[in-house]
Design a protein around this motif. Structure first.
Motif, mmCIF file in Angstrom:
data_model
loop_
_atom_site.group_PDB
_atom_site.id
_atom_site.type_symbol
_atom_site.label_atom_id
_atom_site.label_comp_id
_atom_site.label_asym_id
_atom_site.label_seq_id
_atom_site.Cartn_x
_atom_site.Cartn_y
_atom_site.Cartn_z
ATOM 1 N N GLN A 152 -6.658 -17.260 -6.993
ATOM 2 C CA GLN A 152 -6.214 -16.735 -5.701
ATOM 3 C C GLN A 152 -5.019 -17.534 -5.186
ATOM 4 O O GLN A 152 -5.116 -18.754 -5.018
ATOM 5 N N LEU A 192 -5.158 -11.679 -6.199
ATOM 6 C CA LEU A 192 -6.290 -12.084 -7.020
ATOM 7 C C LEU A 192 -5.981 -11.738 -8.476
ATOM 8 O O LEU A 192 -5.792 -10.571 -8.820
ATOM 9 N N PHE A 205 -15.978 -11.271 -4.406
ATOM 10 C CA PHE A 205 -14.855 -10.479 -4.905
ATOM 11 C C PHE A 205 -15.263 -9.030 -5.115
ATOM 12 O O PHE A 205 -16.436 -8.708 -5.310
#
Length: 333
Positions: free
Chosen positions: A109, A114, A141
């Protein structure tokens, strides 16, 4: 309030507890607690979610565990006697019949993005693997939020998490980035047709995963930054295009070692050994020694795909070999 009847036995037990507590200067349990039976409890069925966060400079990394697969020791190291392999396992306090090979990917990150490095086994691995998605979600996530998936090489335990057996893509919004040399090898029809029978399944697996979106795959060359702070480095031998990644942020640096070694107890301590999965054993060993020499000399943090979870630490020189020194686990990120 109702009184609690006390038998002579529970009264004596309560008195003993009070006396012991007084001697230790700690609060005594109440007579009610002293007489309460211990409730039966079934053994826990599994571990806590397998994710672990740490930082390299301003970059947050999350190790995501995908379980393990067991591999018999016989034939596992191609250029070492089985007795020597068993001795190495015993010295590491590991079983001498089989090796539990663990799988740990990385989520990166930074800058609101991401990125994944490899994707685990998906639903195509051993029954003891396939925990990746549950751990990924437990870490907070969502697959739809993955912006990039970067692959180190195309073995099934690294790519099958990208596309499930039913053909569904797992990360609908992610760009796909692969080493150009790896793509050239596995997507070559002539090589696939000439491959020995034992390798044809691997070629088919690569095409199953990448074929539907092949036109959108981005190929990268080693030595050029592909994302902020992330630079691929050629590490051939394990596969023709096997790649490791240098990650840098501020003064901090880490080497994402991919499959440079399998279990460190065997291949960090004995870098000239060749695992059965190394397609070119001598080249893999030369690459392994070069990279281990470099990260140990520069005291770089390292992350391995097949090291015990959370698969992060440092490499120390040890005679003709090396030793992996795990990072100290911390509740702080």
């Amino acid at each position: 309030m109702h009184s609690i009847p006390l038998s002579r036995r529970t009264a004596l037990a309560g008195s003993a507890a009070l006396a012991a507590a007084a001697a230790l200067d700690v609060p005594a349990p109440s007579p009610a607690l002293a007489q309460a039976p211990t409730a039966g409890q079934a053994p826990a069925a599994g571990q806590a979610p397998g994710f672990y966060r740490y930082k390299i400079g301003d970059i947050t990394l999350t190790a995501i565990h995908d379980g393990f697969g067991r591999r018999p020791l016989e034939g596992f190291v191609r250029n070492a006697e089985l007795a020597d392999v068993k001795k190495a396992m015993a010295e590491a306090f590991l079983p001498q019949d089989a090796l539990s090979i663990t799988f740990t990917t990385l989520a990166i990150q930074q800058g609101g993005k991401l990125t994944l490095i490899d994707t685990g086994n998906g639903d195509s691995g051993a029954p003891t693997s396939g925990t990746w998605m549950a751990n990924f979600k437990a870490a907070g996530f969502d697959p739809k939020d993955v912006s990039s998936v970067v692959f180190s090489h195309f073995h099934g335990d690294h790519i099958n998490g990208f596309r499930l057996k039913d053909g569904s893509a797992v990360f609908p919004n992610a760009e796909v980035m692969v080493p150009a040399a790896e793509w050239a090898f596995w997507m070559d029809d002539a090589r696939m047709n000439a491959a020995p029978e034992g390798m044809k399944g691997a070629f088919a697996g690569v095409r199953r995963v990448f074929g539907p979106g092949a036109k959108d795959v981005k190929q990268f060359e080693p030595g050029k930054e592909i994302l902020p702070g992330l630079t691929p480095i050629a590490a051939p031998g394990h596969t023709p295009g096997h790649t490791v990644f240098a990650l840098a942020s501020g003064k901090d640096r880490m080497m994402i070692m991919s499959d440079t070694t399998n279990h460190p107890a065997l291949f960090v301590r004995n870098p000239d050994w060749s695992a059965v999965f190394d397609m070119d054993g001598p080249q893999a060993a030369a690459t392994r020694r070069r990279l281990l020499d470099m990260v140990s000399a520069e005291r770089m943090q390292v992350a391995f795909y097949h090291a015990p979870f959370p698969a992060v630490g440092f490499i120390a020189k040890d005679g003709n070999g090396f030793e992996m020194v795990p990072v100290q686990w911390s509740s702080a990120i």
